[in-house]
Design a protein around this motif. Structure first.
Motif, PDB file in Angstrom:
ATOM      1  N   ASP A 176       3.592   7.746   9.475  1.00  0.00           N
ATOM      2  CA  ASP A 176       2.930   8.416   8.362  1.00  0.00           C
ATOM      3  C   ASP A 176       1.685   7.624   7.949  1.00  0.00           C
ATOM      4  N   ASN A 177       0.794   8.285   7.237  1.00  0.00           N
ATOM      5  CA  ASN A 177      -0.383   7.616   6.687  1.00  0.00           C
ATOM      6  C   ASN A 177      -0.731   8.259   5.348  1.00  0.00           C
ATOM      7  N   PRO A 178      -1.592   7.647   4.565  1.00  0.00           N
ATOM      8  CA  PRO A 178      -1.863   8.162   3.210  1.00  0.00           C
ATOM      9  C   PRO A 178      -2.381   9.591   3.156  1.00  0.00           C
ATOM     10  N   ILE A 179      -3.232  10.002   4.113  1.00  0.00           N
ATOM     11  CA  ILE A 179      -3.824  11.340   3.993  1.00  0.00           C
ATOM     12  C   ILE A 179      -2.842  12.461   4.324  1.00  0.00           C
ATOM     13  N   MET A 180      -1.627  12.106   4.756  1.00  0.00           N
ATOM     14  CA  MET A 180      -0.593  13.120   4.951  1.00  0.00           C
ATOM     15  C   MET A 180      -0.021  13.616   3.618  1.00  0.00           C
ATOM     16  N   LYS A 181      -0.218  12.840   2.562  1.00  0.00           N
ATOM     17  CA  LYS A 181       0.333  13.202   1.257  1.00  0.00           C
ATOM     18  C   LYS A 181      -0.648  14.099   0.516  1.00  0.00           C
ATOM     19  N   LYS A 182      -0.181  15.266   0.079  1.00  0.00           N
ATOM     20  CA  LYS A 182      -1.049  16.186  -0.651  1.00  0.00           C
ATOM     21  C   LYS A 182      -1.580  15.553  -1.934  1.00  0.00           C
ATOM     22  N   SER A 183      -0.782  14.668  -2.512  1.00  0.00           N
ATOM     23  CA  SER A 183      -1.174  14.047  -3.780  1.00  0.00           C
ATOM     24  C   SER A 183      -2.253  12.977  -3.599  1.00  0.00           C
ATOM     25  N   PHE A 184      -2.475  12.542  -2.355  1.00  0.00           N
ATOM     26  CA  PHE A 184      -3.454  11.487  -2.105  1.00  0.00           C
ATOM     27  C   PHE A 184      -4.838  12.096  -1.909  1.00  0.00           C
ATOM     28  N   LYS A 185      -5.778  11.691  -2.740  1.00  0.00           N
ATOM     29  CA  LYS A 185      -7.130  12.266  -2.682  1.00  0.00           C
ATOM     30  C   LYS A 185      -8.174  11.252  -2.243  1.00  0.00           C
ATOM     31  N   GLY A 186      -7.746  10.114  -1.732  1.00  0.00           N
ATOM     32  CA  GLY A 186      -8.691   9.079  -1.325  1.00  0.00           C
ATOM     33  C   GLY A 186      -8.961   9.088   0.163  1.00  0.00           C
ATOM     34  N   GLU A 187      -9.417   7.956   0.657  1.00  0.00           N
ATOM     35  CA  GLU A 187      -9.764   7.820   2.068  1.00  0.00           C
ATOM     36  C   GLU A 187      -9.253   6.490   2.613  1.00  0.00           C
ATOM     37  N   ILE A 188      -8.929   6.469   3.887  1.00  0.00           N
ATOM     38  CA  ILE A 188      -8.474   5.255   4.563  1.00  0.00           C
ATOM     39  C   ILE A 188      -9.689   4.413   4.961  1.00  0.00           C
ATOM     40  N   LEU A 189      -9.661   3.130   4.616  1.00  0.00           N
ATOM     41  CA  LEU A 189     -10.718   2.210   5.034  1.00  0.00           C
ATOM     42  C   LEU A 189     -10.244   1.283   6.148  1.00  0.00           C
ATOM     43  N   LEU A 190      -8.956   0.891   6.103  1.00  0.00           N
ATOM     44  CA  LEU A 190      -8.415  -0.071   7.056  1.00  0.00           C
ATOM     45  C   LEU A 190      -6.930   0.194   7.234  1.00  0.00           C
ATOM     46  N   GLY A 191      -6.451   0.071   8.463  1.00  0.00           N
ATOM     47  CA  GLY A 191      -5.025   0.270   8.716  1.00  0.00           C
ATOM     48  C   GLY A 191      -4.493  -0.733   9.728  1.00  0.00           C
ATOM     49  N   MET A 192      -3.282  -1.222   9.478  1.00  0.00           N
ATOM     50  CA  MET A 192      -2.658  -2.182  10.387  1.00  0.00           C
ATOM     51  C   MET A 192      -1.274  -1.690  10.787  1.00  0.00           C
ATOM     52  N   ASP A 193      -1.034  -1.672  12.080  1.00  0.00           N
ATOM     53  CA  ASP A 193       0.253  -1.298  12.660  1.00  0.00           C
ATOM     54  C   ASP A 193       1.234  -2.447  12.461  1.00  0.00           C
ATOM     55  N   VAL A 194       2.362  -2.202  11.795  1.00  0.00           N
ATOM     56  CA  VAL A 194       3.371  -3.246  11.649  1.00  0.00           C
ATOM     57  C   VAL A 194       4.677  -2.889  12.364  1.00  0.00           C
ATOM     58  N   TRP A 195       4.595  -2.000  13.350  1.00  0.00           N
ATOM     59  CA  TRP A 195       5.740  -1.775  14.232  1.00  0.00           C
ATOM     60  C   TRP A 195       5.919  -3.038  15.088  1.00  0.00           C
ATOM     61  N   GLU A 196       7.150  -3.372  15.406  1.00  0.00           N
ATOM     62  CA  GLU A 196       7.389  -4.591  16.190  1.00  0.00           C
ATOM     63  C   GLU A 196       6.734  -4.546  17.562  1.00  0.00           C
TER      64      GLU A 196
END
Length: 196
Positions: A140-160
């Motif tokens: 999942d990521n933030p823009i999947m949420k209808k309530s989220f109205k912002g934008e992604i600037l940086l993302g880090m994968d923390v899967w093992e």
């Protein structure tokens, strides 16, 4: 479509070993793209971002694979073998939102380390114009949420699978190494597009 990795598998070896990078890109990322394409109907002529932003219209299989494809496409672009520093717009906003770059890094490390299980840690620009660190589970990521109205600037994968061969169970060391290879020029570019 599958986007080309913007550097060689060994270019970020101070952050991640070439074997992990190859498996991560060729097995995980390409797998998400292939599975997503196989699951979409021929008449669904949407961009990947449009699918992610309307993800509630799709089933869980498409959610997982669209998220995996989208998140990784962002992730590859946000890394660089060159040393970069936050640009003026980003640094000003980091200082306003977190008091300093070192404070931001400390908070980012803390939230990424505390993300239970698999997921992602994000730096986002909120609709109020402030910066916020948040985490999401799985792909999942933030823009999947209808309530989220912002934008992604940086993302880090923390899967093992993103760090286990090099860092073993030391997620904290992986996070510190990640922050050393962030392409702050890309973050600045994303920021400047969103604030216009």
């Amino acid at each position: 479509k599958i986007e080309r990795l913007p550097y060689s598998y060994s270019a970020l070896k101070q952050f991640i070993d070439p074997e992990t990078m190859s498996v991560h890109y060729n097995k995980h990322y390409k797998g998400y793209v292939d599975k997503l394409n196989g699951a979409l109907k021929d008449d669904e002529d949407l961009t990947l971002e449009e699918i992610v932003k309307t993800i509630d219209s799709f089933n869980k299989f498409i959610r997982n694979n669209a998220g995996g494809a989208y998140n990784h496409q962002l992730f590859w672009k946000m890394l660089t073998p060159k040393t970069t520093k936050p640009g003026p717009i980003t640094l000003k906003k980091i200082n306003q939102s977190f008091s300093s770059l070192s404070d931001f890094k400390k908070k980012f490390e803390g939230q990424a380390k505390d993300r239970f299980g698999s997921g992602w840690c994000w730096l986002v620009l909120t609709k109020r114009g402030t910066l916020k660190i948040m985490t999401t589970a799985n792909q999942d990521n933030p823009i999947m949420k209808k309530s989220f109205k912002g934008e992604i600037l940086l993302g880090m994968d923390v899967w093992e699978h993103a760090y286990y061969l090099k860092h073993k169970a030391d997620r904290k060391a992986y996070i510190k190494d990640f922050l050393d290879v962030v392409d702050w020029d890309v973050v600045e570019d994303r920021f400047s597009k969103f604030v216009k």
